[in-house]
Scaffold this motif. Structure first.
Motif, mmCIF file in Angstrom:
data_model
loop_
_atom_site.group_PDB
_atom_site.id
_atom_site.type_symbol
_atom_site.label_atom_id
_atom_site.label_comp_id
_atom_site.label_asym_id
_atom_site.label_seq_id
_atom_site.Cartn_x
_atom_site.Cartn_y
_atom_site.Cartn_z
ATOM 1 N N ASP A 152 0.807 -1.210 0.000
ATOM 2 C CA ASP A 152 0.000 0.000 0.000
ATOM 3 C C ASP A 152 0.845 1.267 0.000
ATOM 4 O O ASP A 152 0.744 2.088 -0.886
ATOM 5 N N TYR A 153 1.659 1.452 1.006
ATOM 6 C CA TYR A 153 2.484 2.653 1.111
ATOM 7 C C TYR A 153 3.704 2.369 1.970
ATOM 8 O O TYR A 153 3.756 1.375 2.695
ATOM 9 N N MET A 154 4.693 3.255 1.845
ATOM 10 C CA MET A 154 5.940 3.086 2.584
ATOM 11 C C MET A 154 6.492 4.459 2.923
ATOM 12 O O MET A 154 6.408 5.389 2.134
ATOM 13 N N VAL A 155 7.042 4.586 4.128
ATOM 14 C CA VAL A 155 7.691 5.816 4.567
ATOM 15 C C VAL A 155 9.139 5.473 4.880
ATOM 16 O O VAL A 155 9.416 4.530 5.611
ATOM 17 N N VAL A 156 10.063 6.246 4.311
ATOM 18 C CA VAL A 156 11.486 6.006 4.529
ATOM 19 C C VAL A 156 12.129 7.295 5.008
ATOM 20 O O VAL A 156 11.986 8.342 4.395
ATOM 21 N N ALA A 157 12.819 7.224 6.145
ATOM 22 C CA ALA A 157 13.542 8.374 6.687
ATOM 23 C C ALA A 157 14.676 7.842 7.551
ATOM 24 O O ALA A 157 14.669 6.678 7.960
ATOM 25 N N ALA A 184 5.793 9.173 12.307
ATOM 26 C CA ALA A 184 4.913 10.317 12.061
ATOM 27 C C ALA A 184 4.340 10.264 10.645
ATOM 28 O O ALA A 184 3.139 10.480 10.443
ATOM 29 N N GLY A 185 5.176 9.972 9.659
ATOM 30 C CA GLY A 185 4.704 9.860 8.284
ATOM 31 C C GLY A 185 3.754 8.696 8.096
ATOM 32 O O GLY A 185 2.765 8.782 7.360
ATOM 33 N N TYR A 186 4.023 7.604 8.770
ATOM 34 C CA TYR A 186 3.146 6.430 8.710
ATOM 35 C C TYR A 186 1.752 6.764 9.237
ATOM 36 O O TYR A 186 0.745 6.375 8.652
ATOM 37 N N GLU A 187 1.701 7.492 10.341
ATOM 38 C CA GLU A 187 0.406 7.877 10.905
ATOM 39 C C GLU A 187 -0.388 8.758 9.944
ATOM 40 O O GLU A 187 -1.598 8.629 9.832
ATOM 41 N N VAL A 188 0.291 9.648 9.241
ATOM 42 C CA VAL A 188 -0.393 10.504 8.267
ATOM 43 C C VAL A 188 -1.001 9.658 7.160
ATOM 44 O O VAL A 188 -2.170 9.823 6.795
ATOM 45 N N LEU A 189 -0.217 8.724 6.609
ATOM 46 C CA LEU A 189 -0.719 7.894 5.521
ATOM 47 C C LEU A 189 -1.805 6.936 5.996
ATOM 48 O O LEU A 189 -2.790 6.690 5.296
ATOM 49 N N ASN A 244 -3.975 7.439 8.264
ATOM 50 C CA ASN A 244 -5.211 8.177 8.491
ATOM 51 C C ASN A 244 -5.756 8.839 7.229
ATOM 52 O O ASN A 244 -6.580 9.744 7.304
ATOM 53 N N GLY A 245 -5.291 8.404 6.057
ATOM 54 C CA GLY A 245 -5.853 8.886 4.798
ATOM 55 C C GLY A 245 -5.121 10.048 4.157
ATOM 56 O O GLY A 245 -5.606 10.617 3.186
ATOM 57 N N GLY A 246 -3.957 10.419 4.654
ATOM 58 C CA GLY A 246 -3.194 11.516 4.074
ATOM 59 C C GLY A 246 -2.537 11.111 2.772
ATOM 60 O O GLY A 246 -2.547 9.946 2.379
ATOM 61 N N ASN A 247 -1.931 12.080 2.099
ATOM 62 C CA ASN A 247 -1.239 11.796 0.841
ATOM 63 C C ASN A 247 0.274 11.955 1.028
ATOM 64 O O ASN A 247 0.763 12.232 2.119
ATOM 65 N N ALA A 248 1.014 11.795 -0.059
ATOM 66 C CA ALA A 248 2.476 11.844 0.011
ATOM 67 C C ALA A 248 2.986 13.220 0.422
ATOM 68 O O ALA A 248 3.977 13.323 1.150
ATOM 69 N N CYS A 249 2.316 14.278 -0.028
ATOM 70 C CA CYS A 249 2.745 15.638 0.345
ATOM 71 C C CYS A 249 2.575 15.872 1.839
ATOM 72 O O CYS A 249 3.437 16.462 2.491
ATOM 73 N N GLY A 250 1.466 15.420 2.394
ATOM 74 C CA GLY A 250 1.246 15.551 3.830
ATOM 75 C C GLY A 250 2.252 14.749 4.627
ATOM 76 O O GLY A 250 2.739 15.188 5.675
ATOM 77 N N CYS A 251 2.571 13.574 4.115
ATOM 78 C CA CYS A 251 3.572 12.730 4.775
ATOM 79 C C CYS A 251 4.937 13.406 4.764
ATOM 80 O O CYS A 251 5.638 13.424 5.775
ATOM 81 N N LEU A 252 5.308 13.970 3.630
ATOM 82 C CA LEU A 252 6.588 14.676 3.521
ATOM 83 C C LEU A 252 6.649 15.844 4.488
ATOM 84 O O LEU A 252 7.646 16.014 5.213
ATOM 85 N N ASN A 253 5.595 16.645 4.520
ATOM 86 C CA ASN A 253 5.569 17.786 5.438
ATOM 87 C C ASN A 253 5.665 17.347 6.885
ATOM 88 O O ASN A 253 6.365 17.957 7.686
ATOM 89 N N CYS A 254 4.964 16.297 7.223
ATOM 90 C CA CYS A 254 4.988 15.814 8.600
ATOM 91 C C CYS A 254 6.383 15.309 8.979
ATOM 92 O O CYS A 254 6.894 15.619 10.046
ATOM 93 N N CYS A 255 7.005 14.534 8.095
ATOM 94 C CA CYS A 255 8.332 13.992 8.387
ATOM 95 C C CYS A 255 9.385 15.094 8.547
ATOM 96 O O CYS A 255 10.228 15.023 9.428
ATOM 97 N N THR A 256 9.314 16.108 7.719
ATOM 98 C CA THR A 256 10.327 17.173 7.803
ATOM 99 C C THR A 256 10.029 18.164 8.905
ATOM 100 O O THR A 256 10.936 18.639 9.582
#
Length: 84
Positions: free
Chosen positions: A46-51, A59-64, A66-78
């Motif tokens: 489904d999806y993957m977060v790498v940092a 943090a990025g995993y939680e965003v995805l 809960n229905g977030g997108n890649a941009c939201g995940c990026l913002n959250c991680c940074t």
């Protein structure tokens, strides 16, 4: 006439600095590697977060999750570490 010679001198100095800076950078040895570990490949359906930091990954995993997108995940991680 004075303005043209001043401009030519300034351009010459600027180009000299650019050339000498690149030559100095070429003589610097690369940084030694630190604690590189070979790991197994991972595949996600489904999806993957790498940092580099596990907290950023969580943090990025939680965003995805809960229905977030890649941009939201990026913002959250940074932004969770103030690196943006």
């Amino acid at each position: 006439m004075y303005k043209k010679s001043l401009l030519a001198t300034a351009m010459g100095l600027l180009s000299y600095n650019a050339i000498s800076a690149s030559q100095e950078a070429d003589s610097v040895a690369p940084e030694m590697s630190s604690a590189y570990q070979q790991k197994q490949s991972v595949v996600a359906n489904d999806y993957m977060v790498v940092a580099a930091n596990p907290l950023a990954v969580q943090a990025g995993y939680e965003v995805l999750k809960n229905g977030g997108n890649a941009c939201g995940c990026l913002n959250c991680c940074t932004n969770c570490f103030g690196t943006c």
